[in-house]
Design a protein around this motif. Structure first.
Motif, PDB file in Angstrom:
ATOM      1  N   GLU A 152       0.861  -1.172   0.000  1.00  0.00           N
ATOM      2  CA  GLU A 152       0.000   0.000   0.000  1.00  0.00           C
ATOM      3  C   GLU A 152       0.893   1.216   0.000  1.00  0.00           C
ATOM      4  O   GLU A 152       1.911   1.250   0.664  1.00  0.00           O
ATOM      5  N   LEU A 204     -11.918   1.496 -17.983  1.00  0.00           N
ATOM      6  CA  LEU A 204     -11.575   2.634 -17.122  1.00  0.00           C
ATOM      7  C   LEU A 204     -10.606   3.611 -17.790  1.00  0.00           C
ATOM      8  O   LEU A 204      -9.966   3.299 -18.789  1.00  0.00           O
ATOM      9  N   ASN A 205     -10.543   4.786 -17.200  1.00  0.00           N
ATOM     10  CA  ASN A 205      -9.542   5.793 -17.537  1.00  0.00           C
ATOM     11  C   ASN A 205      -8.766   6.077 -16.254  1.00  0.00           C
ATOM     12  O   ASN A 205      -9.355   6.050 -15.165  1.00  0.00           O
ATOM     13  N   CYS A 206      -7.495   6.398 -16.398  1.00  0.00           N
ATOM     14  CA  CYS A 206      -6.692   6.681 -15.193  1.00  0.00           C
ATOM     15  C   CYS A 206      -7.400   7.689 -14.284  1.00  0.00           C
ATOM     16  O   CYS A 206      -7.397   7.563 -13.062  1.00  0.00           O
ATOM     17  N   CYS A 248      -9.841   7.231 -10.989  1.00  0.00           N
ATOM     18  CA  CYS A 248      -9.406   7.055  -9.597  1.00  0.00           C
ATOM     19  C   CYS A 248      -8.428   8.138  -9.160  1.00  0.00           C
ATOM     20  O   CYS A 248      -8.253   8.377  -7.966  1.00  0.00           O
ATOM     21  N   LEU A 298      -0.917  12.857  -9.201  1.00  0.00           N
ATOM     22  CA  LEU A 298       0.332  12.519  -9.890  1.00  0.00           C
ATOM     23  C   LEU A 298       1.507  13.337  -9.381  1.00  0.00           C
ATOM     24  O   LEU A 298       2.647  12.872  -9.386  1.00  0.00           O
ATOM     25  N   GLY A 312       2.060  14.220  -6.306  1.00  0.00           N
ATOM     26  CA  GLY A 312       2.530  13.570  -5.078  1.00  0.00           C
ATOM     27  C   GLY A 312       3.266  12.288  -5.402  1.00  0.00           C
ATOM     28  O   GLY A 312       4.248  11.925  -4.752  1.00  0.00           O
ATOM     29  N   ALA A 313       2.775  11.593  -6.425  1.00  0.00           N
ATOM     30  CA  ALA A 313       3.376  10.322  -6.814  1.00  0.00           C
ATOM     31  C   ALA A 313       4.765  10.532  -7.425  1.00  0.00           C
ATOM     32  O   ALA A 313       5.728   9.858  -7.057  1.00  0.00           O
ATOM     33  N   ILE A 321       3.946   3.325 -12.643  1.00  0.00           N
ATOM     34  CA  ILE A 321       2.877   3.559 -13.610  1.00  0.00           C
ATOM     35  C   ILE A 321       2.502   2.227 -14.279  1.00  0.00           C
ATOM     36  O   ILE A 321       1.329   1.913 -14.458  1.00  0.00           O
ATOM     37  N   SER A 346      -4.923  -1.962 -12.339  1.00  0.00           N
ATOM     38  CA  SER A 346      -6.100  -1.089 -12.348  1.00  0.00           C
ATOM     39  C   SER A 346      -6.747  -1.030 -13.729  1.00  0.00           C
ATOM     40  O   SER A 346      -7.964  -0.916 -13.852  1.00  0.00           O
ATOM     41  N   ILE A 368       3.103  10.039 -19.882  1.00  0.00           N
ATOM     42  CA  ILE A 368       2.411  10.109 -18.586  1.00  0.00           C
ATOM     43  C   ILE A 368       3.384  10.543 -17.492  1.00  0.00           C
ATOM     44  O   ILE A 368       3.051  11.333 -16.614  1.00  0.00           O
ATOM     45  N   PHE A 409     -11.491  -2.773 -12.695  1.00  0.00           N
ATOM     46  CA  PHE A 409     -10.127  -3.125 -12.267  1.00  0.00           C
ATOM     47  C   PHE A 409     -10.073  -4.591 -11.849  1.00  0.00           C
ATOM     48  O   PHE A 409     -11.094  -5.167 -11.475  1.00  0.00           O
ATOM     49  N   GLY A 441      -4.946  -2.186  -6.420  1.00  0.00           N
ATOM     50  CA  GLY A 441      -5.030  -1.678  -5.050  1.00  0.00           C
ATOM     51  C   GLY A 441      -6.466  -1.411  -4.614  1.00  0.00           C
ATOM     52  O   GLY A 441      -6.827  -1.621  -3.457  1.00  0.00           O
ATOM     53  N   MET A 442      -7.307  -0.988  -5.553  1.00  0.00           N
ATOM     54  CA  MET A 442      -8.684  -0.617  -5.212  1.00  0.00           C
ATOM     55  C   MET A 442      -9.521  -1.821  -4.781  1.00  0.00           C
ATOM     56  O   MET A 442     -10.592  -1.652  -4.213  1.00  0.00           O
TER      57      MET A 442
HETATM   58  C1  HEC Z   1      -9.365   1.587 -10.308  1.00  0.00           C
HETATM   59  C2  HEC Z   1      -8.685   2.759  -9.841  1.00  0.00           C
HETATM   60  C3  HEC Z   1      -7.394   3.160 -10.518  1.00  0.00           C
HETATM   61  C4  HEC Z   1      -7.156   3.398 -11.855  1.00  0.00           C
HETATM   62  C5  HEC Z   1      -8.139   3.294 -12.988  1.00  0.00           C
HETATM   63  C6  HEC Z   1      -5.778   3.788 -11.959  1.00  0.00           C
HETATM   64  N1  HEC Z   1      -5.196   3.794 -10.736  1.00  0.00           N
HETATM   65 FE1  HEC Z   1      -3.317   4.390 -10.264  1.00  0.00          FE
HETATM   66  N2  HEC Z   1      -3.629   3.915  -8.334  1.00  0.00           N
HETATM   67  C7  HEC Z   1      -4.807   3.431  -7.812  1.00  0.00           C
HETATM   68  C8  HEC Z   1      -4.628   3.121  -6.408  1.00  0.00           C
HETATM   69  C9  HEC Z   1      -5.693   2.563  -5.485  1.00  0.00           C
HETATM   70  C10 HEC Z   1      -3.304   3.474  -6.095  1.00  0.00           C
HETATM   71  C11 HEC Z   1      -2.624   3.327  -4.747  1.00  0.00           C
HETATM   72  C12 HEC Z   1      -2.239   1.903  -4.657  1.00  0.00           C
HETATM   73  C13 HEC Z   1      -2.100   1.317  -3.329  1.00  0.00           C
HETATM   74  O1  HEC Z   1      -2.157   1.959  -2.285  1.00  0.00           O
HETATM   75  O2  HEC Z   1      -1.926   0.102  -3.390  1.00  0.00           O
HETATM   76  C14 HEC Z   1      -2.703   3.970  -7.325  1.00  0.00           C
HETATM   77  C15 HEC Z   1      -1.410   4.425  -7.439  1.00  0.00           C
HETATM   78  C16 HEC Z   1      -0.879   5.019  -8.575  1.00  0.00           C
HETATM   79  C17 HEC Z   1       0.400   5.675  -8.637  1.00  0.00           C
HETATM   80  C18 HEC Z   1       1.337   5.863  -7.459  1.00  0.00           C
HETATM   81  C19 HEC Z   1       0.764   6.886  -6.521  1.00  0.00           C
HETATM   82  C20 HEC Z   1       1.667   7.203  -5.353  1.00  0.00           C
HETATM   83  O3  HEC Z   1       1.446   8.244  -4.703  1.00  0.00           O
HETATM   84  O4  HEC Z   1       2.579   6.418  -5.087  1.00  0.00           O
HETATM   85  C21 HEC Z   1       0.556   6.126  -9.918  1.00  0.00           C
HETATM   86  C22 HEC Z   1       1.721   6.919 -10.476  1.00  0.00           C
HETATM   87  C23 HEC Z   1      -0.606   5.727 -10.666  1.00  0.00           C
HETATM   88  N3  HEC Z   1      -1.459   5.060  -9.818  1.00  0.00           N
HETATM   89  C24 HEC Z   1      -0.809   5.982 -12.012  1.00  0.00           C
HETATM   90  C25 HEC Z   1      -1.910   5.519 -12.728  1.00  0.00           C
HETATM   91  C26 HEC Z   1      -2.033   5.610 -14.164  1.00  0.00           C
HETATM   92  C27 HEC Z   1      -1.011   6.234 -15.086  1.00  0.00           C
HETATM   93  C28 HEC Z   1      -3.234   5.046 -14.486  1.00  0.00           C
HETATM   94  C29 HEC Z   1      -3.796   4.805 -15.859  1.00  0.00           C
HETATM   95  C30 HEC Z   1      -2.915   4.114 -16.795  1.00  0.00           C
HETATM   96  C31 HEC Z   1      -3.875   4.631 -13.248  1.00  0.00           C
HETATM   97  N4  HEC Z   1      -3.024   4.914 -12.218  1.00  0.00           N
HETATM   98  C32 HEC Z   1      -5.132   4.080 -13.166  1.00  0.00           C
HETATM   99  C33 HEC Z   1      -5.983   3.273  -8.471  1.00  0.00           C
HETATM  100  C34 HEC Z   1      -6.148   3.410  -9.837  1.00  0.00           C
END
Ligand code: HEC
Ligand code: HEC
Length: 352
Positions: free
Chosen positions: A29, A81-83, A86, A99, A101-102, A123, A130, A146, A261, A266-267
């Motif tokens: 997480e 889905l689209n990024c 969430c 992004l 913060g990430a 990513i 996801s 990205i 997803f 993670g979700m």
């Molecule tokens: C269904 C929801 C969902 C979608 C859609 C999604 N993400 Fe995420 N993403 C998450 C979650 C939840 C986390 C945190 C994961 C954890 O705590 O395990 C995360 C974490 C991240 C992180 C790291 C964040 C950090 O602060 O460390 C990045 C970068 C990221 N996602 C990029 C993307 C990109 C780029 C896409 C599309 C290609 C995408 N995500 C699509 C849910 C999603």
């Protein structure tokens, strides 16, 4: 349901065990940064400020792929889905895993794959899980784009925060962008560098989804179903499958089923979904559920079938044991159905 107590206890222990180099839980997480009312979040620059240069083109492409990820359907994206679904407001919103913060939090160790991950690798993780897809490689323009967009959001926001509105975001090489900002070689302007020591860059206020305390009562599926009916089904559908337009694309995203997803994302963890939901849903009226309602509805949403965990190699129990020592329903029985056992078509099979 007694399982929750066990998980909550275990998660409290995990940081200790982790320090001893054990990996009891491979589903890492991201650390939740606590919320504060006076938080001075980083505010990214307006998109109009994206420079008209080769670097600017990458940033623009990154934005476009992030908000309309369905452009990559069939190539890198295997669900509806689209990024941005969430990571809200185009990845700019504090407390919705922004992004900016990430970007500043990588490279970082992740237990999910037991190594130090560059920003690009993080990513790729979201593409695999996801987005239920096949991640682009680091040299692919989509991944560079990205990452460039994330960097631009972070750096522009940091410069503005410290009164450097006139300074353009320095243009970096693809290599530097893919690495992330939590590394000595990533330079900030000399006058502010001391405010962002490398080991603190992963803790920008607003990063991730803010953690909730453990619920007073164990999450309950029946109560969760009622919360869902009253607060969610109008947009996500009675069947949770989202709402599609005439072009068969979801304009309101599915929460479970073939188009959502997968079981590795993670979700799918109840706690992560509860944090996200409490802070961000129902859309437009967020932070109106009680914390208990957020836990209950998160459990309800995640007690439905979704695409297989891509790490699955034929043995549900073994996969659950290796990768699912957390708060989730993978491999468990709900209303007589074992979750994780249904085989939806994966990746590009869904697309056709
Ligand atoms: C269904 C929801 C969902 C979608 C859609 C999604 N993400 Fe995420 N993403 C998450 C979650 C939840 C986390 C945190 C994961 C954890 O705590 O395990 C995360 C974490 C991240 C992180 C790291 C964040 C950090 O602060 O460390 C990045 C970068 C990221 N996602 C990029 C993307 C990109 C780029 C896409 C599309 C290609 C995408 N995500 C699509 C849910 C999603
Ligand atoms: C007014 C419409 C609306 C309501 C009501 C609503 N949502 Fe959402 N939800 C959305 C939209 C739109 C998104 C995508 C956000 C974006 O792209 O900016 C979303 C995204 C999500 C996501 C992440 C994306 C996915 O498909 O998994 C989850 C989880 C979620 N909502 C759960 C809930 C829950 C639980 C409730 C009820 C407590 C709820 N939503 C109520 C519109 C709504």
């Amino acid at each position: 349901m007694r399982i929750y107590i066990l998980f909550l206890t275990l998660s409290g222990l995990s940081s200790f065990v982790f320090a001893a180099n054990e990996l009891p839980d491979k589903q890492a997480e991201i650390p939740a940064v606590s919320k504060s009312a006076s938080a001075d979040y980083i505010k990214p620059r307006s998109l109009d400020a994206i420079p008209n240069s080769e670097f600017g083109k990458k940033v623009e492409l990154g934005y476009s792929l992030f908000v309309n990820s369905q452009q990559m359907r069939g190539e890198f994206v295997g669900n509806e889905l689209n990024c941005v679904n969430c990571h809200m407001q185009a990845g700019m919103k504090a407390n919705a895993a922004p992004l900016w913060g990430a970007f500043m939090a990588y490279p970082a160790y992740r237990s999910k794959n037991d190594k130090v991950n560059s920003y690009a690798e993080r990513i790729q993780g979201c593409f695999t899980y996801s987005m239920n897809g096949k991640a682009p490689q680091a040299e692919d323009p989509e991944l560079v784009a990205i990452a460039a967009y994330s960097y631009w959001l972070a750096m522009g926001g940091i410069l503005d925060k410290h009164g450097m509105q006139d300074m353009p975001v320095p243009e970096l090489s693809d290599q530097e962008i893919l690495q992330g900002g939590k590394i000595e070689s990533f330079k900030l302007p000399a006058d502010i560098a001391h405010l962002y020591p490398v080991d603190q860059r992963g803790n920008l206020t607003g990063r991730g989804y803010p953690k909730l305390e453990a619920p007073a009562q164990e999450p309950d599926l029946e109560r969760g179903a009622l919360v869902y009916q009253d607060n969610c089904s109008v947009c996500h559908g009675d069947d949770g499958l989202g709402i599609k337009g005439a072009d068969k694309r979801a304009y309101l995203p599915p929460l479970w089923g073939a188009g959502s997803f997968n079981w590795g994302a993670g979700m799918h963890r109840i706690n992560t979904a509860a944090y996200f939901i409490y802070e961000n849903m129902p859309l437009g009226k967020s932070v109106q559920l009680t914390e208990q309602q957020a836990w209950d509805v998160a459990a309800f949403v995640n007690s439905h079938e979704r695409p297989q965990d891509p790490r699955f190699s034929g043995d549900l129990e073994a996969n659950a044991k290796t990768y699912h020592k957390h708060q989730g329903y993978y491999g468990k029985s709900v209303s007589g159905e074992t979750l994780g056992a249904h085989s939806f078509p994966t990746g590009d099979e869904i697309i056709k």
